[in-house]
Write a protein that holds these residues in place. Sequence first.
Motif, PDB file in Angstrom:
ATOM      1  N   SER A  60      59.814  -6.986  54.858  1.00 35.16           N
ATOM      2  CA  SER A  60      59.187  -7.426  53.613  1.00 35.16           C
ATOM      3  C   SER A  60      59.853  -8.718  53.140  1.00 35.16           C
ATOM      4  O   SER A  60      61.074  -8.818  53.112  1.00 35.16           O
ATOM      5  CB  SER A  60      59.348  -6.342  52.545  1.00 35.16           C
ATOM      6  OG  SER A  60      58.899  -6.803  51.288  1.00 35.16           O
ATOM      7  N   GLY A  85      58.601  -5.836  45.090  1.00 36.68           N
ATOM      8  CA  GLY A  85      58.654  -6.955  44.163  1.00 36.68           C
ATOM      9  C   GLY A  85      58.885  -6.537  42.734  1.00 36.68           C
ATOM     10  O   GLY A  85      59.297  -7.353  41.899  1.00 36.68           O
ATOM     11  N   GLY A 112      60.057 -12.062  50.262  1.00 36.96           N
ATOM     12  CA  GLY A 112      59.785 -12.428  48.879  1.00 36.96           C
ATOM     13  C   GLY A 112      60.168 -11.372  47.870  1.00 36.96           C
ATOM     14  O   GLY A 112      59.733 -11.432  46.712  1.00 36.96           O
ATOM     15  N   ASN A 113      60.990 -10.400  48.272  1.00 40.01           N
ATOM     16  CA  ASN A 113      61.329  -9.299  47.362  1.00 40.01           C
ATOM     17  C   ASN A 113      62.825  -9.137  47.142  1.00 40.01           C
ATOM     18  O   ASN A 113      63.280  -8.079  46.696  1.00 40.01           O
ATOM     19  CB  ASN A 113      60.735  -7.989  47.893  1.00 40.01           C
ATOM     20  CG  ASN A 113      59.221  -7.997  47.877  1.00 40.01           C
ATOM     21  OD1 ASN A 113      58.615  -8.365  46.877  1.00 40.01           O
ATOM     22  ND2 ASN A 113      58.610  -7.617  48.978  1.00 40.01           N
TER      23      ASN A 113
END
Length: 417
Positions: free
Chosen positions: A397, A257, A399-400
């Motif tokens: 992963s 992030g 949201g990144n």
Amino acid sequence: MVVTGSRVVRDTYSSVSPLKILGTEAPRDVGDFDAAQITGFTKISDPCAVPNGAFDALNGSYQPQDDDRDPRILEICEREGRDPEAVGVNAAGSNTDQLSSIEVANQGSLDLDPETSRSFTTGIAVADNFGAFDMSFNVNYYSIIVEDSIAELTAQYAIDECYLDDDDVRSVFCDQIRYSSGERALISQAFPTFLNQDKETVRGLDFNATFGYEFPMGGDVLDLGLNLRANHLIERSTLFVSEDGEDDFDEETGEFGFPRWTGRAIGTVGYGDFMFTWQTRWIGKTSQAASGVDEFSDVFGRGPDGEPTGFNSDTCLGNGSGTYDDVSGVFTPDGVVVGDGVFCRGVGHADDYFVHTISMRYEFSDFITLRAGVTNLFDEAPPLIDTNEVFGVSNISIGNGYDLDGREFFGSISIRF
């Protein structure tokens, strides 16, 4: 929220026309925030609850060898007075549950300190042209410091910050959670509130470069363009100071992030009514927090020297089965499971990631424009991670910024009236 003070100072200096030196400083004050209490319900995941994979429903017992939770989580559960080998299990011992529907009371606070911030930017810009060739370049340094920043928390955020914390300092969020006295002893209430984070800091560098070149060809003009952008994140940190005066400092630079480097390159070729575009997006290397990296272990929870590490790998057999003598420090294999000499740990990092998109635009007339292209041209999959180490779904992963959809084709027609 009330803005009580703001001032912006800007400077521009240019000794020669192609070169400019820029600077901006902007302090800002924000007053207290008070909101009425809002009560509702939400479903959360309780980190202390026994996982399904570590529970034997036939015997109604906890199976520690099958528990893939981070040992730190188990330690924090015990510190908070909860039994990570029993939470979530019903009274009959027939099943376990990690999800709980809880009451959430989001509320304002009259005890907040005013939020203050200061931002500073400075940079250098250069632009010039050499006949048919144009170029510009600028680099900007930015620093944003927010003290006593006011943050509104969710219930799951407060829970995760309490139980998934990587350092040895008890999180202030643990005081915002209540537990059921019923059979499963799951989390039953959360009181996330507006909170002063003592200090948030973001610092970095922005780079931008543009190049253009035009030359006649075949009765028309061939227009070449290239735009390069990059950001280097120097610092992204948060500081909490507990009531006991202990610093809980979290530096997230380089973590998921918050990659140290990101960038984008856009190349264009225009000729007559046609425009071809190639865009490449880059996300730099990322990794979980250093304090959360597991030691290399085998499936029996032992390292290369045979000593227990507190972590179990999922597949690597290491030295095989056997016993470790704490006194002599010697591991003795028993031959039941033969080792393969390989030791593993959960994947909590990702390499550089590139996604390419191409498109073609055609100006059919003054009123009609056609577009078509392909996103994620090479069908680049997102990096795989261990979701016990990094937040994600199905070893990916989320949201990144990684592309989750794969290669896609698109097209459009624009009609102007």
